[in-house]
Design an enzyme around this catalytic site. Structure first.
Site, PDB file in Angstrom:
ATOM      1  N   ALA A  65      -6.569  30.565 -10.496  1.00 19.59           N
ATOM      2  CA  ALA A  65      -6.725  31.181 -11.813  1.00 19.59           C
ATOM      3  C   ALA A  65      -6.640  32.693 -11.686  1.00 19.59           C
ATOM      4  O   ALA A  65      -7.089  33.267 -10.694  1.00 19.59           O
ATOM      5  CB  ALA A  65      -8.076  30.789 -12.393  1.00 19.59           C
ATOM      6  N   GLY A 110      -6.695  26.637  -8.319  1.00 20.54           N
ATOM      7  CA  GLY A 110      -5.694  25.932  -9.133  1.00 20.54           C
ATOM      8  C   GLY A 110      -4.368  25.761  -8.414  1.00 20.54           C
ATOM      9  O   GLY A 110      -3.626  24.818  -8.700  1.00 20.54           O
ATOM     10  N   GLU A 113      -4.782  22.818  -6.414  1.00 19.23           N
ATOM     11  CA  GLU A 113      -4.838  21.661  -7.319  1.00 19.23           C
ATOM     12  C   GLU A 113      -3.440  21.236  -7.774  1.00 19.23           C
ATOM     13  O   GLU A 113      -3.186  20.047  -7.967  1.00 19.23           O
ATOM     14  CB  GLU A 113      -5.750  21.988  -8.514  1.00 19.23           C
ATOM     15  N   GLU A 133     -13.627  28.407  -5.518  1.00 23.61           N
ATOM     16  CA  GLU A 133     -14.267  28.663  -6.814  1.00 23.61           C
ATOM     17  C   GLU A 133     -15.775  28.904  -6.735  1.00 23.61           C
ATOM     18  O   GLU A 133     -16.310  29.719  -7.484  1.00 23.61           O
ATOM     19  CB  GLU A 133     -13.992  27.485  -7.779  1.00 23.61           C
TER      20      GLU A 133
HETATM   21  N1  COA Z   1      -6.381  36.402  -9.835  1.00 22.53           N
HETATM   22  C1  COA Z   1      -5.965  37.637 -10.174  1.00 22.53           C
HETATM   23  N2  COA Z   1      -5.365  38.468  -9.309  1.00 22.53           N
HETATM   24  C2  COA Z   1      -5.204  38.033  -8.051  1.00 22.53           C
HETATM   25  C3  COA Z   1      -5.635  36.759  -7.635  1.00 22.53           C
HETATM   26  C4  COA Z   1      -6.239  35.935  -8.597  1.00 22.53           C
HETATM   27  N3  COA Z   1      -6.627  34.686  -8.314  1.00 22.53           N
HETATM   28  N4  COA Z   1      -5.361  36.632  -6.326  1.00 22.53           N
HETATM   29  C5  COA Z   1      -4.772  37.768  -5.945  1.00 22.53           C
HETATM   30  N5  COA Z   1      -4.681  38.624  -6.981  1.00 22.53           N
HETATM   31  C6  COA Z   1      -4.102  39.965  -6.988  1.00 22.53           C
HETATM   32  C7  COA Z   1      -5.016  40.969  -6.335  1.00 22.53           C
HETATM   33  O1  COA Z   1      -5.986  41.446  -7.260  1.00 22.53           O
HETATM   34  C8  COA Z   1      -4.025  42.017  -5.923  1.00 22.53           C
HETATM   35  O2  COA Z   1      -3.683  42.800  -7.051  1.00 22.53           O
HETATM   36  P1  COA Z   1      -3.751  44.435  -6.967  1.00 22.53           P
HETATM   37  O3  COA Z   1      -2.653  44.762  -5.982  1.00 22.53           O
HETATM   38  O4  COA Z   1      -3.454  44.866  -8.361  1.00 22.53           O
HETATM   39  O5  COA Z   1      -5.100  44.756  -6.460  1.00 22.53           O
HETATM   40  C9  COA Z   1      -2.787  41.216  -5.544  1.00 22.53           C
HETATM   41  O6  COA Z   1      -2.924  39.957  -6.197  1.00 22.53           O
HETATM   42  C10 COA Z   1      -2.669  40.961  -4.055  1.00 22.53           C
HETATM   43  O7  COA Z   1      -3.876  40.332  -3.619  1.00 22.53           O
HETATM   44  P2  COA Z   1      -4.788  40.947  -2.433  1.00 22.53           P
HETATM   45  O8  COA Z   1      -6.182  40.436  -2.647  1.00 22.53           O
HETATM   46  O9  COA Z   1      -4.629  42.412  -2.343  1.00 22.53           O
HETATM   47  O10 COA Z   1      -4.111  40.256  -1.187  1.00 22.53           O
HETATM   48  P3  COA Z   1      -4.803  39.885   0.202  1.00 22.53           P
HETATM   49  O11 COA Z   1      -3.701  39.468   1.099  1.00 22.53           O
HETATM   50  O12 COA Z   1      -5.705  40.973   0.659  1.00 22.53           O
HETATM   51  O13 COA Z   1      -5.748  38.608  -0.116  1.00 22.53           O
HETATM   52  C11 COA Z   1      -6.248  36.463  -1.067  1.00 22.53           C
HETATM   53  C12 COA Z   1      -5.150  37.404  -0.528  1.00 22.53           C
HETATM   54  C13 COA Z   1      -5.514  35.237  -1.630  1.00 22.53           C
HETATM   55  C14 COA Z   1      -7.151  36.045   0.082  1.00 22.53           C
HETATM   56  C15 COA Z   1      -7.067  37.180  -2.161  1.00 22.53           C
HETATM   57  O14 COA Z   1      -6.153  37.761  -3.081  1.00 22.53           O
HETATM   58  C16 COA Z   1      -7.987  36.277  -2.918  1.00 22.53           C
HETATM   59  O15 COA Z   1      -9.022  35.899  -2.419  1.00 22.53           O
HETATM   60  N6  COA Z   1      -7.623  35.920  -4.190  1.00 22.53           N
HETATM   61  C17 COA Z   1      -8.466  35.145  -5.042  1.00 22.53           C
HETATM   62  C18 COA Z   1      -8.326  33.656  -4.736  1.00 22.53           C
HETATM   63  C19 COA Z   1      -9.298  32.845  -5.582  1.00 22.53           C
HETATM   64  O16 COA Z   1     -10.490  33.025  -5.573  1.00 22.53           O
HETATM   65  N7  COA Z   1      -8.724  31.881  -6.344  1.00 22.53           N
HETATM   66  C20 COA Z   1      -9.467  30.975  -7.174  1.00 22.53           C
HETATM   67  C21 COA Z   1      -9.619  31.529  -8.533  1.00 22.53           C
HETATM   68  S1  COA Z   1     -10.575  30.457  -9.574  1.00 22.53           S
END
Ligand code: COA
Length: 259
Positions: A65, A110, A113, A133
């Site tokens: 999400a 998601g 999923e 989550e």
């Molecule tokens: N929602 C919104 N934005 C997201 C996102 C999400 N689920 N996952 C990544 N992004 C965005 C980041 O905010 C970042 O944007 P920015 O450059 O404007 O700051 C960009 O995507 C790149 O992500 P970043 O976190 O910088 O990459 P990373 O390699 O350091 O980390 C992850 C990758 C996947 C580990 C990390 O982005 C993360 O934990 N994301 C959330 C995953 C999550 O919790 N998903 C379930 C949601 S219910």
């Protein structure tokens, strides 16, 4: 519908669907949910398509999400957002086509999923998957709490769901979450190779076999076997089954007509 968050590329008999918000790791907002639904309905009603390959643009399959988008939602808006996302997974799972998730990178929340609702999962060796989550104070809301334990077993699913930790591709393979792990950059190619094996088989047989697995998984075993028996009895009445059986006897390749 013109798509902005996904790409649908139909090359019959294969359809390619790519999540396309790479700047935010293809995370899911309401627009993507709506476009994904439209694309799934489009694919599902296209009789020229037999395989759906789903992948992501950039370095993620889908990071779940869109968290920033979610922070602005009221409870009612969240209800619509999550429910429509969840229903997309049911639609994906019930497509007549065989769906293959070509997991090119992160598949989280998601995103995992979506992969769970696909029939087959092929992971890049660099893929990382998980359901984080609970780290956000919520839970996997698009069917993950139900599909993950059905695929990897209750204990492993609960470990992933309650710790929220990611696992790598090899661990995903070890626990049965990944069908296959391939070198980085080769997931779509590997999905196409698997697709060719499926496409070589009787088209009606593949549809009815998938249907027997999907319907049967939620029935008591004896009823599920009866259901599968009805499907094979139907198949036995088709021209394709006559052709498939005769081709074996004749020591030749069958010519399928889908009839
Ligand atoms: N929602 C919104 N934005 C997201 C996102 C999400 N689920 N996952 C990544 N992004 C965005 C980041 O905010 C970042 O944007 P920015 O450059 O404007 O700051 C960009 O995507 C790149 O992500 P970043 O976190 O910088 O990459 P990373 O390699 O350091 O980390 C992850 C990758 C996947 C580990 C990390 O982005 C993360 O934990 N994301 C959330 C995953 C999550 O919790 N998903 C379930 C949601 S219910």
């Amino acid at each position: 519908m013109v798509y902005e968050t996904i790409i649908l590329d139909k090359k019959p008999p294969i359809a390619y669907l790519t999540f396309n918000r790479p700047d935010v790791l293809n995370s899911i907002n309401l627009q993507m949910i709506r476009e994904f639904r439209d694309a799934l309905e489009n694919v599902g009603s296209d009789k020229g398509l037999r395989i759906l390959i789903i992948t992501g643009a950039g370095r993620a399959f889908q990071a779940g999400a869109d968290i920033k988008y979610m922070t602005g939602l009221s409870l009612l808006e969240f209800h619509e957002y999550n429910h429509s996302g969840m229903k997309n997974m049911d639609l994906l799972e019930s497509l007549p086509q065989v769906s293959i998730a070509a997991v090119n990178g992160y598949a989280l929340g998601g995103g995992l999923e979506v992969a769970l609702a696909c029939d087959i999962r092929i992971l890049s060796e660099k893929a990382r998957v998980g359901v984080p989550e609970v780290k956000l104070g919520i839970l996997p809301g698009a069917g993950g709490t139900q599909r993950l334990p059905r695929i990897v077993g209750k204990g492993r699913a609960l470990e992933m769901i309650t710790t929220g930790e990611m696992i790598d591709a090899q661990e995903a393979y070890r626990i049965g979450l990944a069908n296959k792990v391939v070198p980085d950059g080769e997931v779509v190619k590997a999905a196409e190779e698997m697709a060719q094996k499926i496409l070589a088989n009787g088209p009606l047989a593949v549809i009815m076999a998938k249907d027997a697995v999907n319907v049967g998984k939620d029935l008591p075993q004896d009823q599920a076997c009866e259901y599968a028996h009805k499907n094979i009895t139907f198949l036995f009445s088709t021209q394709d089954a006559k052709e498939g059986l005769q081709a074996f006897v004749d020591k030749r390749a069958p010519i399928w007509k889908g009839e």
